[in-house]
Design a protein around this motif. Structure first.
Motif, PDB file in Angstrom:
ATOM      1  N   ILE A  32      -0.147  -5.404   9.597  1.00  0.00           N
ATOM      2  CA  ILE A  32       1.237  -5.200   9.337  1.00  0.00           C
ATOM      3  C   ILE A  32       1.442  -3.519   9.518  1.00  0.00           C
ATOM      4  O   ILE A  32       2.171  -3.049   9.963  1.00  0.00           O
ATOM      5  CB  ILE A  32       1.868  -5.595   7.850  1.00  0.00           C
ATOM      6  CG1 ILE A  32       1.852  -7.040   7.851  1.00  0.00           C
ATOM      7  CG2 ILE A  32       2.847  -4.679   7.217  1.00  0.00           C
ATOM      8  CD1 ILE A  32       2.056  -7.842   6.492  1.00  0.00           C
ATOM      9  N   VAL A  33       0.267  -2.699   8.736  1.00  0.00           N
ATOM     10  CA  VAL A  33       0.626  -1.379   8.811  1.00  0.00           C
ATOM     11  C   VAL A  33       0.223  -0.886  10.439  1.00  0.00           C
ATOM     12  O   VAL A  33       0.843  -0.040  10.566  1.00  0.00           O
ATOM     13  CB  VAL A  33      -0.584  -0.863   7.937  1.00  0.00           C
ATOM     14  CG1 VAL A  33      -0.799   0.842   7.901  1.00  0.00           C
ATOM     15  CG2 VAL A  33      -0.365  -1.133   6.360  1.00  0.00           C
ATOM     16  N   ASP A  34      -0.750  -1.474  11.008  1.00  0.00           N
ATOM     17  CA  ASP A  34      -0.869  -1.118  12.408  1.00  0.00           C
ATOM     18  C   ASP A  34       0.227  -1.303  13.146  1.00  0.00           C
ATOM     19  O   ASP A  34       0.563  -0.453  14.053  1.00  0.00           O
ATOM     20  CB  ASP A  34      -2.064  -1.793  13.020  1.00  0.00           C
ATOM     21  CG  ASP A  34      -3.343  -1.493  12.486  1.00  0.00           C
ATOM     22  OD1 ASP A  34      -3.514  -0.460  11.890  1.00  0.00           O
ATOM     23  OD2 ASP A  34      -4.190  -2.266  12.426  1.00  0.00           O
ATOM     24  N   ILE A  35       1.050  -2.477  13.069  1.00  0.00           N
ATOM     25  CA  ILE A  35       2.145  -2.796  13.810  1.00  0.00           C
ATOM     26  C   ILE A  35       3.434  -1.825  13.407  1.00  0.00           C
ATOM     27  O   ILE A  35       4.005  -1.069  14.354  1.00  0.00           O
ATOM     28  CB  ILE A  35       2.632  -4.139  13.484  1.00  0.00           C
ATOM     29  CG1 ILE A  35       1.679  -5.162  14.282  1.00  0.00           C
ATOM     30  CG2 ILE A  35       4.035  -4.288  13.957  1.00  0.00           C
ATOM     31  CD1 ILE A  35       1.925  -6.608  13.918  1.00  0.00           C
ATOM     32  N   ALA A  36       3.411  -1.584  12.112  1.00  0.00           N
ATOM     33  CA  ALA A  36       4.562  -0.474  11.843  1.00  0.00           C
ATOM     34  C   ALA A  36       4.279   0.883  12.169  1.00  0.00           C
ATOM     35  O   ALA A  36       4.942   1.588  12.863  1.00  0.00           O
ATOM     36  CB  ALA A  36       4.741  -0.335  10.241  1.00  0.00           C
ATOM     37  N   ALA A  37       2.973   1.371  12.359  1.00  0.00           N
ATOM     38  CA  ALA A  37       2.649   2.535  12.566  1.00  0.00           C
ATOM     39  C   ALA A  37       2.625   2.816  14.334  1.00  0.00           C
ATOM     40  O   ALA A  37       2.861   3.993  14.522  1.00  0.00           O
ATOM     41  CB  ALA A  37       1.104   2.763  12.251  1.00  0.00           C
ATOM     42  N   SER A  38       2.522   1.728  14.824  1.00  0.00           N
ATOM     43  CA  SER A  38       2.814   1.731  16.236  1.00  0.00           C
ATOM     44  C   SER A  38       4.106   1.754  17.116  1.00  0.00           C
ATOM     45  O   SER A  38       4.457   1.868  17.920  1.00  0.00           O
ATOM     46  CB  SER A  38       2.064   0.644  16.876  1.00  0.00           C
ATOM     47  OG  SER A  38       2.849  -0.546  16.801  1.00  0.00           O
ATOM     48  N   ASN A  39       5.341   1.740  16.123  1.00  0.00           N
ATOM     49  CA  ASN A  39       6.445   1.434  16.132  1.00  0.00           C
ATOM     50  C   ASN A  39       7.483   2.709  15.847  1.00  0.00           C
ATOM     51  O   ASN A  39       7.283   3.014  14.545  1.00  0.00           O
ATOM     52  CB  ASN A  39       7.148   0.236  15.973  1.00  0.00           C
ATOM     53  CG  ASN A  39       8.409  -0.038  16.338  1.00  0.00           C
ATOM     54  OD1 ASN A  39       9.200   1.054  16.490  1.00  0.00           O
ATOM     55  ND2 ASN A  39       8.994  -1.298  16.625  1.00  0.00           N
ATOM     56  N   SER A  40       7.809   3.575  16.570  1.00  0.00           N
ATOM     57  CA  SER A  40       8.691   4.833  16.017  1.00  0.00           C
ATOM     58  C   SER A  40       9.657   4.551  15.214  1.00  0.00           C
ATOM     59  O   SER A  40      10.021   5.368  14.393  1.00  0.00           O
ATOM     60  CB  SER A  40       9.010   5.733  17.285  1.00  0.00           C
ATOM     61  OG  SER A  40       9.773   5.105  18.331  1.00  0.00           O
ATOM     62  N   THR A  65       4.658 -11.210   3.463  1.00  0.00           N
ATOM     63  CA  THR A  65       5.980 -11.301   4.540  1.00  0.00           C
ATOM     64  C   THR A  65       6.518  -9.708   3.860  1.00  0.00           C
ATOM     65  O   THR A  65       6.804  -9.577   3.027  1.00  0.00           O
ATOM     66  CB  THR A  65       6.934 -12.149   3.889  1.00  0.00           C
ATOM     67  OG1 THR A  65       6.110 -13.370   4.388  1.00  0.00           O
ATOM     68  CG2 THR A  65       8.361 -12.060   4.849  1.00  0.00           C
ATOM     69  N   VAL A  66       6.922  -8.752   4.900  1.00  0.00           N
ATOM     70  CA  VAL A  66       7.373  -7.782   4.714  1.00  0.00           C
ATOM     71  C   VAL A  66       8.852  -7.503   5.434  1.00  0.00           C
ATOM     72  O   VAL A  66       8.894  -8.053   6.523  1.00  0.00           O
ATOM     73  CB  VAL A  66       6.529  -6.450   5.360  1.00  0.00           C
ATOM     74  CG1 VAL A  66       7.048  -5.155   5.012  1.00  0.00           C
ATOM     75  CG2 VAL A  66       5.222  -6.577   4.517  1.00  0.00           C
ATOM     76  N   PHE A  67       9.818  -7.120   4.798  1.00  0.00           N
ATOM     77  CA  PHE A  67      11.226  -7.006   5.019  1.00  0.00           C
ATOM     78  C   PHE A  67      11.046  -5.458   5.257  1.00  0.00           C
ATOM     79  O   PHE A  67      11.277  -4.775   4.429  1.00  0.00           O
ATOM     80  CB  PHE A  67      12.102  -7.524   4.113  1.00  0.00           C
ATOM     81  CG  PHE A  67      12.043  -8.875   3.853  1.00  0.00           C
ATOM     82  CD1 PHE A  67      12.611  -9.901   4.963  1.00  0.00           C
ATOM     83  CD2 PHE A  67      11.611  -9.394   2.749  1.00  0.00           C
ATOM     84  CE1 PHE A  67      12.635 -11.221   4.658  1.00  0.00           C
ATOM     85  CE2 PHE A  67      11.614 -10.859   2.504  1.00  0.00           C
ATOM     86  CZ  PHE A  67      12.103 -11.517   3.569  1.00  0.00           C
ATOM     87  N   ILE A 147       7.869 -11.022  13.374  1.00  0.00           N
ATOM     88  CA  ILE A 147       6.868 -10.145  13.967  1.00  0.00           C
ATOM     89  C   ILE A 147       5.421 -10.439  13.380  1.00  0.00           C
ATOM     90  O   ILE A 147       5.294 -10.081  12.311  1.00  0.00           O
ATOM     91  CB  ILE A 147       7.077  -8.575  14.130  1.00  0.00           C
ATOM     92  CG1 ILE A 147       8.341  -8.417  14.644  1.00  0.00           C
ATOM     93  CG2 ILE A 147       5.853  -7.816  14.578  1.00  0.00           C
ATOM     94  CD1 ILE A 147       8.904  -7.037  14.250  1.00  0.00           C
ATOM     95  N   THR A 148       4.523 -11.431  14.367  1.00  0.00           N
ATOM     96  CA  THR A 148       3.292 -11.605  13.698  1.00  0.00           C
ATOM     97  C   THR A 148       2.060 -10.779  13.538  1.00  0.00           C
ATOM     98  O   THR A 148       1.978 -10.148  14.376  1.00  0.00           O
ATOM     99  CB  THR A 148       2.980 -12.924  14.353  1.00  0.00           C
ATOM    100  OG1 THR A 148       4.076 -13.828  14.588  1.00  0.00           O
ATOM    101  CG2 THR A 148       1.777 -13.617  13.753  1.00  0.00           C
ATOM    102  N   ALA A 149       1.644 -10.481  12.223  1.00  0.00           N
ATOM    103  CA  ALA A 149       0.612  -9.795  12.142  1.00  0.00           C
ATOM    104  C   ALA A 149      -0.629 -10.504  11.703  1.00  0.00           C
ATOM    105  O   ALA A 149      -0.548 -11.725  11.450  1.00  0.00           O
ATOM    106  CB  ALA A 149       1.053  -8.614  10.959  1.00  0.00           C
ATOM    107  N   THR A 150      -1.858 -10.063  11.841  1.00  0.00           N
ATOM    108  CA  THR A 150      -3.059 -10.868  11.470  1.00  0.00           C
ATOM    109  C   THR A 150      -2.994 -11.064   9.678  1.00  0.00           C
ATOM    110  O   THR A 150      -3.697 -11.994   9.410  1.00  0.00           O
ATOM    111  CB  THR A 150      -4.260  -9.781  11.705  1.00  0.00           C
ATOM    112  OG1 THR A 150      -4.381  -8.562  10.809  1.00  0.00           O
ATOM    113  CG2 THR A 150      -4.548  -9.573  13.060  1.00  0.00           C
ATOM    114  N   ASN A 151      -2.083 -10.372   9.069  1.00  0.00           N
ATOM    115  CA  ASN A 151      -2.182 -10.739   7.505  1.00  0.00           C
ATOM    116  C   ASN A 151      -0.735 -10.820   7.064  1.00  0.00           C
ATOM    117  O   ASN A 151      -0.518 -10.611   6.170  1.00  0.00           O
ATOM    118  CB  ASN A 151      -2.720  -9.365   6.925  1.00  0.00           C
ATOM    119  CG  ASN A 151      -1.736  -8.184   7.037  1.00  0.00           C
ATOM    120  OD1 ASN A 151      -1.250  -8.011   7.817  1.00  0.00           O
ATOM    121  ND2 ASN A 151      -2.286  -7.027   6.302  1.00  0.00           N
ATOM    122  N   GLY A 152       0.017 -11.305   8.214  1.00  0.00           N
ATOM    123  CA  GLY A 152       1.267 -11.824   7.438  1.00  0.00           C
ATOM    124  C   GLY A 152       2.438 -11.613   8.713  1.00  0.00           C
ATOM    125  O   GLY A 152       2.117 -11.910   9.871  1.00  0.00           O
TER     126      GLY A 152
END
Length: 163
Positions: A32-40, A65-67, A147-152
Motif C-alpha cells: 500500500i505504501v509503495d503504491i501511494a509513494a509511486s503516485n504523485s 483496505t485504505v480509502f 487498486i490491488t496491493a500485496t497487503n490489501g
C-alpha cells in the motif's frame, strides 16, 4: 471419451499446480505504501503517513483496505489544516484521522455494490459505506476502486474523512 476426459483433467491439474508453485515468485508487487509513494497524486497522504509514523504499519502483512484521499482532497480542507496536522505536537490527531481511513481486511468494490454498511475502522470509529449508486464512504466518493496491493486494496476518494 474417458481417456480424453482424463487427459483434460490432468492438463488442468498440471496448470493449476504450476500456477500455485509459481505464486510466491509472482508476489513481487507493491504494498500500500509503495503504491501511494509511486503516485504523485498521493504525495500529501504519504507525507502524512510518514509524519504519523504509520509507514511500517501500512507496509505490514495486513490485509488492509485504505480509502486514500488525493492531494486535491487535502487541498480542499480549510487553509492551514494540513500544515497544522503535520506538526509533531498534533501527531495523535493525525494518527486518528489517517487510521479512520483504514479498514481491516481487503474489501473490494464488488463486495460493496448495492449495500449500505457501517464498518469499524482501525481508528475504532465506524465509517458508513453506501454502495447503492457508486460507492460513498461517509461523504467521500470513491473515484478509483480496487487498486490491488500485496497487503490489501486501495480505493481513491475525493475528500478527507474526519472521525
Amino acid at each position: 471419451m474417458n481417456r480424453r476426459f482424463a487427459l483434460k483433467t490432468f492438463a488442468a491439474l498440471s496448470v493449476a499446480a504450476f500456477a500455485a508453485a509459481c505464486a510466491p515468485m509472482m508476489d513481487d508487487g507493491d504494498d500500500i505504501v509503495d503504491i501511494a509513494a509511486s503516485n504523485s497524486d498521493f504525495s500529501t497522504l504519504v507525507a502524512a503517513v510518514q509524519a504519523a509514523g504509520l509507514v511500517e504499519t501500512l507496509k505490514g502483512d495486513g490485509p488492509f483496505t485504505v480509502f486514500a484521499p488525493t492531494n486535491a482532497a487535502f487541498d480542499a480542507l480549510p487553509a492551514g489544516t494540513v500544515e497544522s496536522l503535520l506538526k509533531p505536537e498534533n501527531r495523535d490527531q493525525l494518527v486518528a484521522i489517517l487510521t479512520y481511513h483504514v479498514v481491516p481486511g481487503a474489501v473490494t468494490s464488488d463486495q460493496l455494490v448495492g449495500k449500505r454498511l457501517s464498518v469499524a475502522t482501525v481508528q475504532g470509529s465506524t465509517v458508513h459505506i453506501d454502495g447503492r449508486h457508486g460507492v460513498k464512504v461517509d461523504d467521500a466518493t470513491v473515484t478509483t476502486a480496487d487498486i490491488t496491493a500485496t497487503n490489501g486494496v486501495i480505493h481513491v476518494i475525493d475528500s478527507v474523512l474526519m472521525p
